[in-house]
Design a protein around this motif. Structure first.
Motif, PDB file in Angstrom:
ATOM      1  N   GLY A 187       0.815  -1.206   0.000  1.00 33.09           N
ATOM      2  CA  GLY A 187       0.000   0.000   0.000  1.00 33.09           C
ATOM      3  C   GLY A 187       0.847   1.254   0.000  1.00 33.09           C
ATOM      4  O   GLY A 187       2.000   1.275  -0.422  1.00 33.09           O
ATOM      5  N   GLY A 188       0.252   2.356   0.489  1.00 30.94           N
ATOM      6  CA  GLY A 188       0.964   3.615   0.567  1.00 30.94           C
ATOM      7  C   GLY A 188       0.621   4.565  -0.567  1.00 30.94           C
ATOM      8  O   GLY A 188      -0.079   4.215  -1.517  1.00 30.94           O
ATOM      9  N   GLY A 189       1.138   5.776  -0.468  1.00 35.29           N
ATOM     10  CA  GLY A 189       0.807   6.818  -1.429  1.00 35.29           C
ATOM     11  C   GLY A 189       1.902   7.118  -2.428  1.00 35.29           C
ATOM     12  O   GLY A 189       1.871   8.166  -3.089  1.00 35.29           O
ATOM     13  N   ASP A 190       2.877   6.217  -2.582  1.00 37.10           N
ATOM     14  CA  ASP A 190       4.013   6.483  -3.461  1.00 37.10           C
ATOM     15  C   ASP A 190       3.716   6.229  -4.933  1.00 37.10           C
ATOM     16  O   ASP A 190       4.464   6.665  -5.799  1.00 37.10           O
ATOM     17  N   ARG A 191       2.644   5.501  -5.208  1.00 31.99           N
ATOM     18  CA  ARG A 191       2.390   5.083  -6.578  1.00 31.99           C
ATOM     19  C   ARG A 191       2.049   6.274  -7.466  1.00 31.99           C
ATOM     20  O   ARG A 191       1.343   7.191  -7.074  1.00 31.99           O
ATOM     21  N   CYS A 192       2.563   6.221  -8.702  1.00 38.23           N
ATOM     22  CA  CYS A 192       2.302   7.244  -9.730  1.00 38.23           C
ATOM     23  C   CYS A 192       2.953   8.588  -9.407  1.00 38.23           C
ATOM     24  O   CYS A 192       2.595   9.610 -10.001  1.00 38.23           O
ATOM     25  N   LYS A 193       3.893   8.600  -8.496  1.00 41.25           N
ATOM     26  CA  LYS A 193       4.657   9.820  -8.235  1.00 41.25           C
ATOM     27  C   LYS A 193       5.845   9.888  -9.206  1.00 41.25           C
ATOM     28  O   LYS A 193       6.051   9.004 -10.030  1.00 41.25           O
ATOM     29  N   SER A 194       6.636  10.938  -9.097  1.00 40.07           N
ATOM     30  CA  SER A 194       7.790  11.091  -9.978  1.00 40.07           C
ATOM     31  C   SER A 194       8.793   9.958  -9.752  1.00 40.07           C
ATOM     32  O   SER A 194       8.774   9.282  -8.713  1.00 40.07           O
ATOM     33  N   MET A 195       9.685   9.760 -10.711  1.00 38.37           N
ATOM     34  CA  MET A 195      10.677   8.694 -10.587  1.00 38.37           C
ATOM     35  C   MET A 195      11.627   8.966  -9.424  1.00 38.37           C
ATOM     36  O   MET A 195      12.112   8.032  -8.770  1.00 38.37           O
ATOM     37  N   ASN A 196      11.886  10.251  -9.146  1.00 42.86           N
ATOM     38  CA  ASN A 196      12.704  10.600  -7.974  1.00 42.86           C
ATOM     39  C   ASN A 196      12.055  10.070  -6.702  1.00 42.86           C
ATOM     40  O   ASN A 196      12.714   9.466  -5.843  1.00 42.86           O
ATOM     41  N   HIS A 197      10.756  10.339  -6.564  1.00 48.36           N
ATOM     42  CA  HIS A 197      10.006   9.889  -5.390  1.00 48.36           C
ATOM     43  C   HIS A 197      10.010   8.359  -5.309  1.00 48.36           C
ATOM     44  O   HIS A 197      10.243   7.791  -4.237  1.00 48.36           O
ATOM     45  N   TYR A 198       9.743   7.714  -6.436  1.00 46.65           N
ATOM     46  CA  TYR A 198       9.701   6.246  -6.456  1.00 46.65           C
ATOM     47  C   TYR A 198      11.013   5.652  -5.942  1.00 46.65           C
ATOM     48  O   TYR A 198      11.014   4.767  -5.072  1.00 46.65           O
ATOM     49  N   LEU A 199      12.125   6.131  -6.485  1.00 45.06           N
ATOM     50  CA  LEU A 199      13.411   5.560  -6.091  1.00 45.06           C
ATOM     51  C   LEU A 199      13.749   5.865  -4.638  1.00 45.06           C
ATOM     52  O   LEU A 199      14.320   5.025  -3.934  1.00 45.06           O
ATOM     53  N   TRP A 200      13.430   7.059  -4.183  1.00 52.33           N
ATOM     54  CA  TRP A 200      13.739   7.425  -2.802  1.00 52.33           C
ATOM     55  C   TRP A 200      13.029   6.479  -1.831  1.00 52.33           C
ATOM     56  O   TRP A 200      13.599   6.051  -0.826  1.00 52.33           O
ATOM     57  N   SER A 201      11.781   6.136  -2.144  1.00 52.70           N
ATOM     58  CA  SER A 201      11.026   5.216  -1.296  1.00 52.70           C
ATOM     59  C   SER A 201      11.486   3.771  -1.464  1.00 52.70           C
ATOM     60  O   SER A 201      11.650   3.038  -0.481  1.00 52.70           O
ATOM     61  N   PHE A 202      11.691   3.353  -2.717  1.00 58.44           N
ATOM     62  CA  PHE A 202      12.128   1.980  -2.966  1.00 58.44           C
ATOM     63  C   PHE A 202      13.469   1.695  -2.298  1.00 58.44           C
ATOM     64  O   PHE A 202      13.680   0.628  -1.717  1.00 58.44           O
ATOM     65  N   MET A 203      14.382   2.666  -2.358  1.00 58.58           N
ATOM     66  CA  MET A 203      15.695   2.457  -1.761  1.00 58.58           C
ATOM     67  C   MET A 203      15.627   2.403  -0.238  1.00 58.58           C
ATOM     68  O   MET A 203      16.459   1.765   0.408  1.00 58.58           O
ATOM     69  N   CYS A 204      14.635   3.048   0.342  1.00 58.94           N
ATOM     70  CA  CYS A 204      14.419   2.920   1.784  1.00 58.94           C
ATOM     71  C   CYS A 204      14.018   1.489   2.119  1.00 58.94           C
ATOM     72  O   CYS A 204      14.546   0.884   3.062  1.00 58.94           O
ATOM     73  N   ALA A 205      13.077   0.921   1.343  1.00 56.59           N
ATOM     74  CA  ALA A 205      12.645  -0.463   1.573  1.00 56.59           C
ATOM     75  C   ALA A 205      13.816  -1.431   1.405  1.00 56.59           C
ATOM     76  O   ALA A 205      13.999  -2.354   2.205  1.00 56.59           O
ATOM     77  N   LEU A 206      14.619  -1.220   0.354  1.00 51.90           N
ATOM     78  CA  LEU A 206      15.756  -2.102   0.120  1.00 51.90           C
ATOM     79  C   LEU A 206      16.786  -1.965   1.243  1.00 51.90           C
ATOM     80  O   LEU A 206      17.395  -2.952   1.672  1.00 51.90           O
ATOM     81  N   GLY A 207      16.969  -0.746   1.720  1.00 54.81           N
ATOM     82  CA  GLY A 207      17.902  -0.527   2.826  1.00 54.81           C
ATOM     83  C   GLY A 207      17.454  -1.223   4.096  1.00 54.81           C
ATOM     84  O   GLY A 207      18.258  -1.822   4.823  1.00 54.81           O
ATOM     85  N   GLU A 208      16.148  -1.179   4.387  1.00 60.26           N
ATOM     86  CA  GLU A 208      15.640  -1.859   5.583  1.00 60.26           C
ATOM     87  C   GLU A 208      15.789  -3.370   5.449  1.00 60.26           C
ATOM     88  O   GLU A 208      16.164  -4.054   6.412  1.00 60.26           O
ATOM     89  N   ALA A 209      15.510  -3.894   4.254  1.00 63.28           N
ATOM     90  CA  ALA A 209      15.648  -5.338   4.052  1.00 63.28           C
ATOM     91  C   ALA A 209      17.088  -5.786   4.300  1.00 63.28           C
ATOM     92  O   ALA A 209      17.327  -6.827   4.930  1.00 63.28           O
ATOM     93  N   GLN A 210      18.033  -4.992   3.828  1.00 63.68           N
ATOM     94  CA  GLN A 210      19.437  -5.353   4.037  1.00 63.68           C
ATOM     95  C   GLN A 210      19.821  -5.224   5.507  1.00 63.68           C
ATOM     96  O   GLN A 210      20.580  -6.041   6.035  1.00 63.68           O
ATOM     97  N   TYR A 211      19.295  -4.206   6.174  1.00 62.55           N
ATOM     98  CA  TYR A 211      19.575  -4.042   7.603  1.00 62.55           C
ATOM     99  C   TYR A 211      19.055  -5.232   8.404  1.00 62.55           C
ATOM    100  O   TYR A 211      19.718  -5.718   9.338  1.00 62.55           O
ATOM    101  N   LEU A 212      17.878  -5.728   8.037  1.00 64.93           N
ATOM    102  CA  LEU A 212      17.265  -6.851   8.757  1.00 64.93           C
ATOM    103  C   LEU A 212      17.748  -8.205   8.239  1.00 64.93           C
ATOM    104  O   LEU A 212      17.325  -9.247   8.747  1.00 64.93           O
ATOM    105  N   ASN A 213      18.607  -8.186   7.218  1.00 67.97           N
ATOM    106  CA  ASN A 213      19.112  -9.414   6.598  1.00 67.97           C
ATOM    107  C   ASN A 213      17.961 -10.262   6.062  1.00 67.97           C
ATOM    108  O   ASN A 213      17.888 -11.469   6.276  1.00 67.97           O
ATOM    109  N   ARG A 214      17.043  -9.594   5.352  1.00 69.16           N
ATOM    110  CA  ARG A 214      15.886 -10.259   4.778  1.00 69.16           C
ATOM    111  C   ARG A 214      15.842 -10.042   3.268  1.00 69.16           C
ATOM    112  O   ARG A 214      16.434  -9.095   2.741  1.00 69.16           O
TER     113      ARG A 214
END
Length: 564
Positions: free
Chosen positions: A264-291
């Motif tokens: 979910g969330g409100g990131d969909r259909c935003k600019s590519m800058n916004h998309y990457l900023w959010s996606f990289m946060c998710a990827l960063g958390e996954a790496q932090y949690l080793n998941r």
């Protein structure tokens, strides 16, 4: 008494003290030499400038890549910077390139009888003499690139042609990227059996030399094992792309894995800058949690990039970014594949998931969770439902966005390479922004409003030599507006190279296959991305400003944030 005083003055020179004095003098001398050596080394280190610009210290990462607690996004269609833009520039893999003197051009002796029987025979592309000839001619013809590897030639489309691939970089290249080209060579044999290259085909004309697995090392010259390891860590534009979806090997592997998914969330259909900023946060958390991050490869493209001026669902992440590099560098799984496996095995294997609906639950609080799946579920109220909010506050000093994992699509970069190759990597570039976008002082605080042809000619006359190839990156759809520049320069625009993405192109064929047989539009973001990247490969890059024209020749990253 005077005699006793004199003896005390010279007592240090008595025989029993000479050894101590000698050691002290030697020690002082050694220390002096050491200090002088350190001084000389410091001066050399401070003033040394290597010839290859790729060795220059990389410029600092722009503020876009620096997290802050009040992160906001502009709805503009500028191009997002990705990992390869900030890659360490001291790659020793670039230390050795192939010179023409490295190619053995000795011609074997052939008798008249032997020659008469060979003249009409097909060209043997595996013959070392043919290989050396093709390397020599390629190096002579393409003077603005450094060659790093040549693939051994293979038979071309007929008995007189051979196809050969090579890996290269432009001599004045500023990005840590290798390129691969493969071309057709037409070879003739004279009456005395002398071989000569009659013609070299266009960019990517030697398709038979393209199909080579990345793990295959045989058949390439001039690269050591150590260099090979470093080269693999860099983008190679022109290689066959393998961006098939990763799969879980077995039920056991899936059940023993640990996963993170954002929902979910409100990131969909935003600019590519916004998309990457959010996606990289998710990827960063996954790496932090080793998941393993469970990601949705389906993107909603914002209306600012579409020809319909409407948000468009169903775009594929792989159209815009290098998924092959991502899946080889990080633990990720496609969302559809994950839920298919989950539904098969979660009850049987007793798999559990942990639901998180509160942004106050930080990644640090989730480090001890043992459940198979952690699902972050975001609400419907913006901006509190943006994914990037997870990485704000105390988290931003703990969870790092792994920018090095995201590269631009190599299919798009291959179009960039194709355009630059047609210009022989010997061109200057100009950035022109017109219309309302040029008047937007928030996006372009220093861009000169007057971009008329007369003003541009006045700006460029002392910057670019007459007769040069000039690539113009612009948001102006009617390029005839800039026709007056043709009086002094050979001007080139993106639309001149439509064949690189039209229905007969490699890009069209590969993206259609990737999209389950449905043709893919070369959309606005792709256009801006390619236009910008070609601009950044100009030998001299010019943008017009109110204060003065900014000359970007000495630093590619200093101009990229203002490129259209």
């Amino acid at each position: 008494m005077l005699g006793r005083y004199s003896l005390s003055r010279t007592g240090s020179f008595r025989p029993e003290n000479l050894g101590q004095n000698a050691l002290a003098m030697i020690g002082n001398l050694c220390f002096t030499i050491f200090v002088i050596g350190v001084l000389i080394f410091t001066i050399i280190a401070a003033t040394y400038e290597p010839e290859d610009p790729l060795f220059h210290p990389s410029t600092k990462i722009t503020t876009f890549l620096t997290s802050n607690s009040n992160a906001t996004f502009k709805s503009d269609n500028t191009v997002v910077k990705t990992g390869e833009d900030f890659m360490a520039s001291n790659q020793t893999a670039f230390a050795t390139f192939i010179n023409i003197t490295d190619v053995d051009t000795g011609t074997p002796v052939t008798t008249n009888f032997e020659c008469e029987s060979e003249v009409d025979k097909p060209i043997d592309c595996t013959d070392p003499e043919v290989f050396h000839l093709m390397m020599k001619v390629a190096i002579e013809q393409f003077k603005d690139i450094h060659f790093y590897r040549f693939g051994k030639p293979v038979r071309g489309s007929n008995d007189s042609s051979c196809h050969m691939a090579w890996r290269f970089r432009p001599k004045e290249g500023k990005t840590a990227t290798f390129y691969k080209d493969y071309r057709s060579f037409v070879i003739s044999r004279s009456d005395n059996c002398t071989l000569s290259v009659v013609r070299i085909g266009d960019y990517h004309s030697g398709g038979n030399a393209r199909k080579r697995k990345k793990t295959q090392k045989a058949g390439f010259e001039k690269i050591s094992a150590t260099q090979e390891q470093q080269v693999i860590a860099l983008p190679v534009v022109g290689e066959t792309v393998n961006d098939t979806l990763p799969v879980v090997e077995s039920e056991g592997s899936f059940s023993h894995g640990r996963y993170l998914i954002y929902s979910g969330g409100g990131d969909r259909c935003k600019s590519m800058n916004h998309y990457l900023w959010s996606f990289m946060c998710a990827l960063g958390e996954a790496q932090y949690l080793n998941r393993t991050l469970v990601m949705d490869l389906s993107i909603c493209l914002s209306s600012i990039y579409t020809s319909s001026k409407q948000d468009e669902e169903g775009k594929d992440f792989r159209f815009y970014f290098d998924f092959e590099h991502l899946k080889e560098s990080a633990s990720i799984l496609d969302q559809g594949q994950f839920w298919s496996d989950w539904n098969k095995w979660y009850q049987k294997d007793g798999l559990r998931f942990h639901l998180v609906e509160d942004l106050k639950i930080t990644p640090m609080m989730l480090a001890g969770v043992k459940d198979t799946l952690i699902m972050r579920k975001f609400g419907s109220v913006e901006p509190d439902n943006y994914w990037y909010r997870v990485c704000e506050g105390e988290t931003e000093s703990v969870v790092q966005r792994p920018w090095h994992l995201i590269w631009k699509s190599r299919r798009l970069m291959d179009i960039v390479s194709g355009i630059a190759s047609r210009l022989n990597w010997d061109f200057d570039s100009v950035h022109v922004v017109r219309g309302e976008k040029a008047k937007n002082k928030e996006l372009w605080p220093n861009l000169e409003a007057d971009t008329s042809p007369e003003a541009l000619l006045s700006t460029l006359e002392d910057k670019i030599e007459d007769g040069r190839n000039v690539y113009i990156a612009t948001n102006e759809p009617d390029t005839s507006f800039l026709d007056p520049l043709k009086d002094k320069y050979s001007t080139h625009f993106l639309n001149e190279y439509k064949d690189l993405w039209d229905e007969n192109s490699e890009w069209y064929s590969e993206t259609t296959k990737l999209n389950n047989g449905v043709p893919v539009e070369f959309d606005g973001y792709m256009r801006v991305s390619v236009d910008t990247e070609v601009f950044l490969r100009g030998k001299k890059q010019i943008e017009t400003f109110n204060d003065l024209t900014r000359d970007c020749k000495d630093g590619v990253n200093t101009c990229s944030t203002s490129s259209s």
